[in-house]
Design an enzyme around this catalytic site. Structure first.
Site, PDB file in Angstrom:
ATOM      1  N   GLU A 397      18.880 106.293   4.082  1.00  0.00           N
ATOM      2  CA  GLU A 397      19.980 105.770   3.274  1.00  0.00           C
ATOM      3  C   GLU A 397      20.407 106.710   2.158  1.00  0.00           C
ATOM      4  O   GLU A 397      21.596 106.824   1.842  1.00  0.00           O
ATOM      5  CB  GLU A 397      19.596 104.405   2.685  1.00  0.00           C
ATOM      6  CG  GLU A 397      19.600 103.264   3.678  1.00  0.00           C
ATOM      7  CD  GLU A 397      18.309 103.137   4.460  1.00  0.00           C
ATOM      8  OE1 GLU A 397      18.215 102.218   5.303  1.00  0.00           O
ATOM      9  OE2 GLU A 397      17.394 103.951   4.230  1.00  0.00           O
ATOM     10  N   GLN A 419      22.316  98.299   6.438  1.00  0.00           N
ATOM     11  CA  GLN A 419      22.074  97.279   7.454  1.00  0.00           C
ATOM     12  C   GLN A 419      21.754  95.939   6.803  1.00  0.00           C
ATOM     13  O   GLN A 419      22.188  94.890   7.272  1.00  0.00           O
ATOM     14  CB  GLN A 419      20.937  97.731   8.367  1.00  0.00           C
ATOM     15  CG  GLN A 419      20.869  96.964   9.670  1.00  0.00           C
ATOM     16  CD  GLN A 419      19.958  97.643  10.670  1.00  0.00           C
ATOM     17  OE1 GLN A 419      18.735  97.555  10.543  1.00  0.00           O
ATOM     18  NE2 GLN A 419      20.541  98.321  11.648  1.00  0.00           N
ATOM     19  N   PHE A 420      21.008  95.987   5.711  1.00  0.00           N
ATOM     20  CA  PHE A 420      20.791  94.848   4.824  1.00  0.00           C
ATOM     21  C   PHE A 420      20.879  95.367   3.399  1.00  0.00           C
ATOM     22  O   PHE A 420      20.442  96.499   3.115  1.00  0.00           O
ATOM     23  CB  PHE A 420      19.429  94.191   5.063  1.00  0.00           C
ATOM     24  CG  PHE A 420      19.299  93.515   6.400  1.00  0.00           C
ATOM     25  CD1 PHE A 420      19.622  92.178   6.555  1.00  0.00           C
ATOM     26  CD2 PHE A 420      18.871  94.229   7.506  1.00  0.00           C
ATOM     27  CE1 PHE A 420      19.516  91.556   7.790  1.00  0.00           C
ATOM     28  CE2 PHE A 420      18.762  93.627   8.748  1.00  0.00           C
ATOM     29  CZ  PHE A 420      19.089  92.290   8.896  1.00  0.00           C
ATOM     30  N   ALA A 421      21.404  94.563   2.503  1.00  0.00           N
ATOM     31  CA  ALA A 421      21.545  95.000   1.113  1.00  0.00           C
ATOM     32  C   ALA A 421      20.199  95.394   0.513  1.00  0.00           C
ATOM     33  O   ALA A 421      20.137  96.264  -0.358  1.00  0.00           O
ATOM     34  CB  ALA A 421      22.188  93.894   0.275  1.00  0.00           C
ATOM     35  N   ASP A 422      19.129  94.790   0.986  1.00  0.00           N
ATOM     36  CA  ASP A 422      17.786  95.111   0.492  1.00  0.00           C
ATOM     37  C   ASP A 422      17.474  96.598   0.662  1.00  0.00           C
ATOM     38  O   ASP A 422      16.773  97.194  -0.158  1.00  0.00           O
ATOM     39  CB  ASP A 422      16.739  94.298   1.258  1.00  0.00           C
ATOM     40  CG  ASP A 422      17.097  92.834   1.380  1.00  0.00           C
ATOM     41  OD1 ASP A 422      16.399  92.002   0.791  1.00  0.00           O
ATOM     42  OD2 ASP A 422      18.092  92.521   2.066  1.00  0.00           O
ATOM     43  N   PHE A 423      17.983  97.196   1.735  1.00  0.00           N
ATOM     44  CA  PHE A 423      17.633  98.583   2.058  1.00  0.00           C
ATOM     45  C   PHE A 423      18.311  99.585   1.134  1.00  0.00           C
ATOM     46  O   PHE A 423      18.007 100.777   1.187  1.00  0.00           O
ATOM     47  CB  PHE A 423      17.994  98.891   3.509  1.00  0.00           C
ATOM     48  CG  PHE A 423      17.261  98.054   4.526  1.00  0.00           C
ATOM     49  CD1 PHE A 423      16.154  97.289   4.163  1.00  0.00           C
ATOM     50  CD2 PHE A 423      17.675  98.014   5.846  1.00  0.00           C
ATOM     51  CE1 PHE A 423      15.483  96.502   5.091  1.00  0.00           C
ATOM     52  CE2 PHE A 423      17.009  97.248   6.783  1.00  0.00           C
ATOM     53  CZ  PHE A 423      15.914  96.487   6.420  1.00  0.00           C
ATOM     54  N   HIS A 464      14.929  91.038   3.557  1.00  0.00           N
ATOM     55  CA  HIS A 464      16.214  90.914   4.236  1.00  0.00           C
ATOM     56  C   HIS A 464      17.072  89.805   3.636  1.00  0.00           C
ATOM     57  O   HIS A 464      18.028  89.362   4.270  1.00  0.00           O
ATOM     58  CB  HIS A 464      16.007  90.609   5.730  1.00  0.00           C
ATOM     59  CG  HIS A 464      15.321  91.690   6.486  1.00  0.00           C
ATOM     60  ND1 HIS A 464      13.960  91.884   6.436  1.00  0.00           N
ATOM     61  CD2 HIS A 464      15.804  92.660   7.312  1.00  0.00           C
ATOM     62  CE1 HIS A 464      13.622  92.907   7.210  1.00  0.00           C
ATOM     63  NE2 HIS A 464      14.723  93.407   7.747  1.00  0.00           N
TER      64      HIS A 464
END
Length: 658
Positions: A397, A419-423, A464
């Protein structure tokens, strides 16, 4: 030291000498000014000039170079007026950052130089983005990016090399292995024999070059550039050299063994090349004396110009004006043709129509190409737009965000999908330190949208399900958008892509497939920074965004006796304070509803703003309702308890009864 002139003419050999001498004489002047207390900080490149000079001499003036602290030869090699460099180092207005950043922490489109940030690694990813733009244009241009041996330990280094290798980007990755990262010697930094060996793991061609031999540098890079134009690819170049001064002058060199200093002193790149030219009858004493005299005169005159400049006067208006690139909203109104679609379809429609609208728009993300993304939002995009513009990325990222910055620098627009905001945590640094600060630092836009599928309610657990908008709303230079309805999602995403400033665009995953709305089928825009008043009342102001808007609507539907203004913020930065204040002044009560945990969330700042600006209109304290101050759990019972949905109704009634 052996010099091989190959087929270079005497004029070319002397030109390289001129390029070497100029940064050396500037450095010697700077050391005098430091001792006189006229300069406070300096990062010396004495002993390393051949690398900067050789790289710059090989590249065309319209090819981007991304240097570091010790690469003065890049700046002089691009013929930047010296008075502007001196102004930059003194924090004067004729520098490149308006006094906002120091030394070589700046870029300039005029001279195609993109300066570093202190975090070092991200500029390698920026080079990837610049090179990708060149490759998409098929213009045969090469990008060169510098790093030190210390930064090769950073994750960004490895991510950037991997991306460049996978995408076959024409980048020269230049490692100046100068022996020390500040005071840490190379044997405490890595265990491979040569840093060039790191290219093997990425399937990348690599070379080791004597960084003190200007002709070896120039000839090898000339050969490589010709080859890279015919066969675009990245190349890793390790230049063996040495740092003859401290990390910066205040550091000194006491930690370096004197014998090592002596060994490298006899390898001085300027003195050895001067001797070679002199011994071969190419450089006369008179030519050398006159050259040095001319350069010293230029240095003195340029210093006088910079010294005569007035100090910068601080103004609130001047500082705040440059945080964002000025951008004037131009409305594109929707047609009357509508279709009832889901939230997820609205996002997909916006992306598709924006890709049609902007031929220079590139999308990057994990699995977004043939697979269509984790949520199938980009399904079918490769067939329509091709893999050059809809790009699957490795799981890296940070370098992908940095590449988005590079695309923007080189004339493109970029959308990066997390892919997910967490990442986003693994891409946090370039967002908050590159995208957010570039315009403020040197007036360069960051035309990048980062899409952020977020939110709980799906039992996806701690990694996630976060809604982490507060990480970014406090960072000046970023815009943060968080729609709750399909109509808004499409119009706001279109405008986010139009906007040349960096935008974090939050999309609540739980809303993707359960919220439907009539949405215009064609392209339209909604301005950022404007809240939507969904319901009108006179008892209380409910302020919400994202899924909490729908939860608030459910509560009001159950309690029809409550007369409330329901304000959907839609954009969190910039924040529509006018709409907030107008409603609170009317109702006298305010409750802020967010999905994020309570402490430090957006609701806290909105509450403070209301207290500071609407206090005399309030009939009760401002109330905040949010998730628990814990990570978000997986099991449904625990997640239901974590989320604020079950606590809002009681809090609202308690406020009304105050």
């Amino acid at each position: 030291m052996t010099f091989d002139r190959k087929n270079l003419t005497n004029e070319q050999l002397l030109d390289l000498y001129k390029r070497l001498v100029k940064p050396r004489l500037i450095e010697e002047k700077m050391l005098i000014l430091i001792r006189q207390g006229k300069v406070t900080k300096w990062f010396s490149g004495i002993g390393q000039e051949a690398i900067s000079v050789g790289v710059t001499a090989v590249l065309d003036n319209d090819e981007y170079i991304l240097p570091m602290h010790r690469n003065l030869g890049v700046f002089t090699g691009r013929d930047i007026p010296l008075y502007r460099l001196f102004s930059q180092w003194q924090g004067k207005a004729n520098g490149f950052t308006k006094g906002r950043d120091r030394s070589f922490h700046f870029g300039t489109q005029q001279y195609k130089i993109i300066g570093m940030i202190s975090h070092l690694g991200p500029q390698l990813g920026v080079a990837d983005g610049i090179a990708l733009a060149n490759k998409l244009q098929h213009n045969g241009k090469i990008t060169a990016v510098f790093t030190g041996e210390g930064a090769t330990s950073e994750g960004d280094f490895h991510e950037a090399l991997n991306i460049a290798a996978v995408w076959e980007l024409p980048v020269m990755f230049i490692i100046e292995n100068n022996g020390y990262g500040l005071s840490t010697p190379t044997d405490e930094q890595f265990r491979c024999e040569n840093l060039a060996d790191k290219g093997i793991g990425y399937g990348m061609e690599s070379h080791i070059i004597d960084g003190n031999n200007i002709l070896e540098v120039y000839n090898k890079l000339s050969e490589l550039k010709t080859s890279m134009i015919l066969n675009p690819r990245p190349v890793l170049l390790e230049f063996k050299t040495f740092r003859m001064r401290g990390h910066e002058e205040a550091s000194g060199t006491k930690y370096v063994p004197s014998a090592l200093m002596d060994t490298w002193a006899i390898k001085d790149p300027v003195e050895n090349y001067r001797k070679f030219l002199s011994d071969n009858g190419i450089l006369s004493d008179d030519f050398d004396t006159n050259l040095r005299s001319e350069i010293k005169t230029e240095i003195d005159e340029s210093l006088a110009l910079a010294n005569a400049e007035p100090e910068i006067e601080a103004t609130y208006e001047g500082e705040l004006y440059d945080v964002y690139k000025p951008f004037e909203y131009q409305a594109v109104n929707p047609s009357e043709e509508i279709k009832n679609i889901r939230f997820i379809d609205a996002i997909s429609s916006s992306l598709r129509q924006s890709m049609e609208r902007y031929e220079n728009l590139v999308m990057m993300g994990q699995d977004i190409a043939e697979y269509g993304g984790a949520f199938k939002i980009t399904d079918g995009f490769v067939a329509q737009f091709g893999k050059e513009r809809v790009r699957n990325t490795p799981i890296c990222e940070s370098a992908v965000v940095s590449a988005g910055m590079g695309l923007s620098i080189n004339g493109y627009k970029a959308i990066v999908e997390m892919q997910f905001a967490d990442f986003v945590s693994t891409g946090f640094n370039p967002i908050v330190n590159l995208l957010a600060k570039n315009h403020y630092r040197w007036q360069e836009k960051a035309d990048v949208v980062v899409r952020m599928p977020c939110g709980g309610g799906t039992q996806a657990g701690p990694f996630h399900s976060q809604t982490n908008e507060a990480w970014f709303t406090k960072t000046p230079g970023l815009k943060v958008v968080y729609p709750a309805f399909p109509y808004d999602a499409k119009g706001l995403l279109n405008e986010s892509i139009n906007d040349p400033n960096p935008v974090l665009f939050f999309e609540h995953k739980q809303l993707y497939r359960i919220v439907y709305q009539d949405v215009p089928t064609d392209y339209y825009t909604i301005p950022l920074g404007k809240a939507a008043l969904l319901k009108e009342g006179n008892q209380v102001t409910i302020i919400a965004f994202g899924a909490a808007v729908h939860w608030a609507l459910e509560t009001l539907a159950k309690n029809t006796e409550i007369s409330a203004d329901l304000l959907d913020l839609r954009t969190l930065q910039p924040l529509d304070t006018d709409a907030i204040y107008a409603s609170v002044k009317k109702t006298g009560r305010a409750i802020i509803y967010q999905e994020d945990s309570l402490f430090g969330g957006v609701a806290s700042d909105i509450s403070a703003l209301i207290m500071e600006n609407c206090f005399k209109f309030l009939d009760a304290p401002v109330k905040r309702v949010a998730s628990l101050d814990s990570p978000i759990p997986f099991t449904k019972a625990l997640e239901d308890q974590y989320l604020p949905k079950g606590r809002f109704e009681a809090a609202l009634k308690d406020l009304l009864n105050h």
